[in-house]
Write an enzyme that holds these catalytic residues in place. Sequence first.
Site, PDB file in Angstrom:
ATOM      1  N   HIS A 153      18.730   2.831  -8.446  1.00  0.00           N
ATOM      2  CA  HIS A 153      17.198   2.799  -8.830  1.00  0.00           C
ATOM      3  C   HIS A 153      16.683   1.995  -8.064  1.00  0.00           C
ATOM      4  O   HIS A 153      15.634   1.322  -8.642  1.00  0.00           O
ATOM      5  CB  HIS A 153      17.379   2.419 -10.270  1.00  0.00           C
ATOM      6  CG  HIS A 153      18.358   2.919 -11.362  1.00  0.00           C
ATOM      7  ND1 HIS A 153      18.084   4.132 -11.909  1.00  0.00           N
ATOM      8  CD2 HIS A 153      19.645   2.827 -11.596  1.00  0.00           C
ATOM      9  CE1 HIS A 153      19.041   4.392 -12.478  1.00  0.00           C
ATOM     10  NE2 HIS A 153      20.285   3.893 -12.333  1.00  0.00           N
ATOM     11  N   SER A 274      -0.468   0.284  16.744  1.00  0.00           N
ATOM     12  CA  SER A 274      -1.722   0.618  15.872  1.00  0.00           C
ATOM     13  C   SER A 274      -2.848   0.574  16.799  1.00  0.00           C
ATOM     14  O   SER A 274      -2.919  -0.452  17.742  1.00  0.00           O
ATOM     15  CB  SER A 274      -2.023  -0.218  14.793  1.00  0.00           C
ATOM     16  OG  SER A 274      -3.310  -0.317  14.302  1.00  0.00           O
ATOM     17  N   LYS A 280       0.714  -4.608  14.842  1.00  0.00           N
ATOM     18  CA  LYS A 280       1.427  -3.756  14.313  1.00  0.00           C
ATOM     19  C   LYS A 280       2.638  -2.974  15.062  1.00  0.00           C
ATOM     20  O   LYS A 280       2.278  -2.869  16.376  1.00  0.00           O
ATOM     21  CB  LYS A 280       0.597  -2.469  13.883  1.00  0.00           C
ATOM     22  CG  LYS A 280      -0.264  -2.863  12.322  1.00  0.00           C
ATOM     23  CD  LYS A 280       0.411  -3.088  11.194  1.00  0.00           C
ATOM     24  CE  LYS A 280       1.129  -2.025  10.551  1.00  0.00           C
ATOM     25  NZ  LYS A 280       0.209  -1.038  10.163  1.00  0.00           N
ATOM     26  N   GLU A 287       9.226   7.901   9.999  1.00  0.00           N
ATOM     27  CA  GLU A 287       8.304   8.450   9.103  1.00  0.00           C
ATOM     28  C   GLU A 287       8.135   9.956   9.483  1.00  0.00           C
ATOM     29  O   GLU A 287       7.955  11.084   8.428  1.00  0.00           O
ATOM     30  CB  GLU A 287       6.977   7.937   9.270  1.00  0.00           C
ATOM     31  CG  GLU A 287       6.854   6.411   8.546  1.00  0.00           C
ATOM     32  CD  GLU A 287       5.499   5.910   8.961  1.00  0.00           C
ATOM     33  OE1 GLU A 287       4.747   5.612   8.147  1.00  0.00           O
ATOM     34  OE2 GLU A 287       5.356   5.576  10.295  1.00  0.00           O
TER      35      GLU A 287
END
Length: 457
Positions: A153, A274, A280, A287
């Site tokens: 969980h 970025s 970043k 992803e």
Amino acid sequence: MLWSGRFEREPEAAVRALNDSLRFDQRLFETDIAGSRAHAEMLGEVGLLTPAERDGILSALDWVEAEFQAGRFEFAPGDEDIHTAVERRVTELDPAGAKLHTGRSRNDQVATAFRLWTRGALSDLAGLVLDLQAALLDRAVAADLAFLPGYTHLQQAQPVTLAHHLLAHGWALARDVDRLLDARRRADVSPLGAGALAGSSLPLDPPDAARRLGFAAVFDNSLDAVSDRDFAADALYALAVLGVHLSRIGEELVLWASTEVGFVVIDDGYATGSSMMPQKRNPDVAELARGKAGRLVGHLTGLLTTLKGLPLTYNKDLQEDKEPLFDAVDTARLVLVALEGMVATAAFDTERMAEAASAPELAATDLAEWLVGRGTAFRDAHAAVGELVRRAAAGEASLAELVAADRRLGPEAAALLDPARSLARRNTHGGPGPEALAAQIERFRARLDADRDWVRG
Ligand code: ARG
């Protein structure tokens, strides 16, 4: 056009635009030529081609193949698909080419070329999955007994070894290799000799052609042979499940690379920046591993929807079988290669993992089992430890102090609050403890070796 005899007019441009598949089926040129070679040899064997005609056709096929490989092949305006293009060129090179299509239809021809292509693509992909598994194994071995919290969980549950966690993904990938190679086995059946749908009145020898192409089996029913695309659906299912697994690995890397979790630092070569925020370092590769699963699952549902409700036998709908599989194979390949590099180069922050796993409550299950080992019923042990956790959370004392002071537990049990100590005791088969892990690593290594042999088959 190879079929223009029956027609008075050429097809309209809009028809050509919709109907032609050359744009995407060019990549079948090698397997189409392989199928034509086997067909010509078989025709020679049964006397439908003279040895001179057969040899002329085979030389022309060699020539056409060389033209393709050198990027010199010139398509003609009438070339509708790769099959018509190759036959047209062979016939330009040698008039005997006019006999190449004897007893053959594009229906069995395309099924043959596509099955051969699929067989090869599945072998390649299985090899790439094995490379990713090998990277996970390397990292698992290097991680030694480093540990982190295991989660259910997404809540901290029990400490587990990092190697154990990495190999969990490795075993999922082992099932992908199994599925890919199972799909390869289903693709490995020759449809050549089924003709348009109903075989031939000529003395063809389909088993002979199948043997020449190295197929493991030959079709049993000509109608089924030209209308069956199960092998493509099987391949897409294997790739969809692989995509789901890669996406789960991707999601964990995204999570682990977050500032809050910080279990991993992605190598510069596999991170992205970025355009606006100078600080970043983004996990785009992970992803995309997650995001590409959508298109892999989509291709499976797309093809199944195309196949659903098709009457026997060949219908032009079946031309829609190629783009989904081509794209799924390309997509899976891109993700596998990038993810392998990302896994191989990632810096795991094992101190931070250990820190995260140091919460004393993570030992609660091990404490309860320690009591069971001394004769307490598990339900009673669960309640006793649960009560101590509750009292610690209420601020009475630390869990370590409460455990040490407890008359059933005491100082010896309190030592289990050290995650390395509690982990070291969890050595049941397939568990995360040192001995179980060592055995698992050996099993994984043996599985990789056996699967490498299987891919080479
Ligand atoms: N380009 C076609 C395909 O991919 C080849 C088969 C064409 N057969 C036919 N009867 N029109 O399916």
